[in-house]
Design a protein around this motif. Structure first.
Motif, mmCIF file in Angstrom:
data_model
loop_
_atom_site.group_PDB
_atom_site.id
_atom_site.type_symbol
_atom_site.label_atom_id
_atom_site.label_comp_id
_atom_site.label_asym_id
_atom_site.label_seq_id
_atom_site.Cartn_x
_atom_site.Cartn_y
_atom_site.Cartn_z
ATOM 1 N N MET A 159 -6.470 -1.962 2.822
ATOM 2 C CA MET A 159 -6.510 -0.828 3.744
ATOM 3 C C MET A 159 -7.055 -1.269 5.099
ATOM 4 S SD MET A 159 -5.232 1.811 2.332
ATOM 5 C CE MET A 159 -5.840 3.245 3.185
ATOM 6 N N ALA A 160 -8.087 -2.135 5.077
ATOM 7 C CA ALA A 160 -8.655 -2.628 6.336
ATOM 8 C C ALA A 160 -7.594 -3.394 7.120
ATOM 9 C CB ALA A 160 -9.869 -3.510 6.066
ATOM 10 N N LEU A 161 -6.832 -4.242 6.426
ATOM 11 C CA LEU A 161 -5.753 -4.987 7.090
ATOM 12 C C LEU A 161 -4.694 -4.034 7.631
ATOM 13 C CD1 LEU A 161 -5.257 -8.053 4.716
ATOM 14 C CD2 LEU A 161 -6.131 -8.073 7.058
ATOM 15 N N LEU A 162 -4.381 -3.019 6.858
ATOM 16 C CA LEU A 162 -3.385 -2.034 7.289
ATOM 17 C C LEU A 162 -3.861 -1.299 8.543
ATOM 18 C CD1 LEU A 162 -0.703 -0.616 6.682
ATOM 19 C CD2 LEU A 162 -1.980 0.992 5.271
ATOM 20 N N PHE A 163 -5.130 -0.883 8.552
ATOM 21 C CA PHE A 163 -5.670 -0.202 9.728
ATOM 22 C C PHE A 163 -5.700 -1.134 10.935
ATOM 23 C CE2 PHE A 163 -7.775 2.891 6.729
ATOM 24 C CZ PHE A 163 -7.041 3.978 7.162
ATOM 25 N N GLN A 164 -6.037 -2.393 10.693
ATOM 26 C CA GLN A 164 -6.055 -3.368 11.785
ATOM 27 C C GLN A 164 -4.644 -3.538 12.359
ATOM 28 O OE1 GLN A 164 -7.306 -7.265 10.583
ATOM 29 N NE2 GLN A 164 -7.721 -7.942 12.655
ATOM 30 N N HIS A 165 -3.669 -3.614 11.466
ATOM 31 C CA HIS A 165 -2.271 -3.742 11.900
ATOM 32 C C HIS A 165 -1.837 -2.494 12.678
ATOM 33 C CE1 HIS A 165 1.782 -5.232 11.879
ATOM 34 N NE2 HIS A 165 2.226 -4.114 11.293
#
Length: 151
Positions: A61-67
């Motif tokens: 989720m953190a990677l998704l939000f960063q993306h």
């Protein structure tokens, strides 16, 4: 245990506790305790596995939000670029319109100058023809007078 659950309507957990309390410590409670310990160990392992899954989901989720943040920034930059291009297009339209006006004025001026030149040429040609007529008339008078006087 079956009798406790079906006939007396106890929950499975309560029935297990009743059976365990009746069994003497000498007669095999060790095996039941080992099984309980094994069950608790499996539950603990399952909890750890679930926790690891949650951690992986959180990382995902953190990677998704960063993306998504990166895409939002890129989108904003593209939007600004589009606005700049629109402004340039408007400026170019104005420049083209101004150039078209100038071109039309130049065409009008050129046409006007050509017309004036043509009028001046025609006037000059008429003047020359008139002058030739006057010269011819003068020569004719001279020749008529010369004929009269010469005879």
């Amino acid at each position: 245990m079956k009798e406790l659950v079906q006939i007396r309507s106890l929950t499975l957990e309560t029935a297990v506790n009743v059976v365990l309390s009746r069994v003497d410590s000498d007669k095999g409670t060790g095996a039941v305790r080992e099984e309980n310990n094994l069950s608790q160990s499996q539950n603990s392992h399952a909890l750890q596995s679930q926790e690891q899954l949650r951690e992986q989901e959180n990382k995902g989720m953190a990677l998704l939000f960063q993306h998504m943040e990166t895409m939002t920034v890129e989108f904003a930059a593209m939007k600004q670029e589009l606005q700049d291009i629109k402004a340039q297009n408007e400026y170019l339209k104005e420049v083209i319109h101004t150039q078209e006006k100038k071109q039309a004025q130049l065409e009008y001026d050129r046409s006007d100058k050509e017309n004036k030149r043509d009028e001046q040429l025609m006037s000059l040609i008429r003047d020359m023809q008139e002058t030739k007529k006057m010269i011819a008339a003068t020569e004719e008078k001279k020749s008529w007078i010369a004929k009269l006087l010469g005879k």
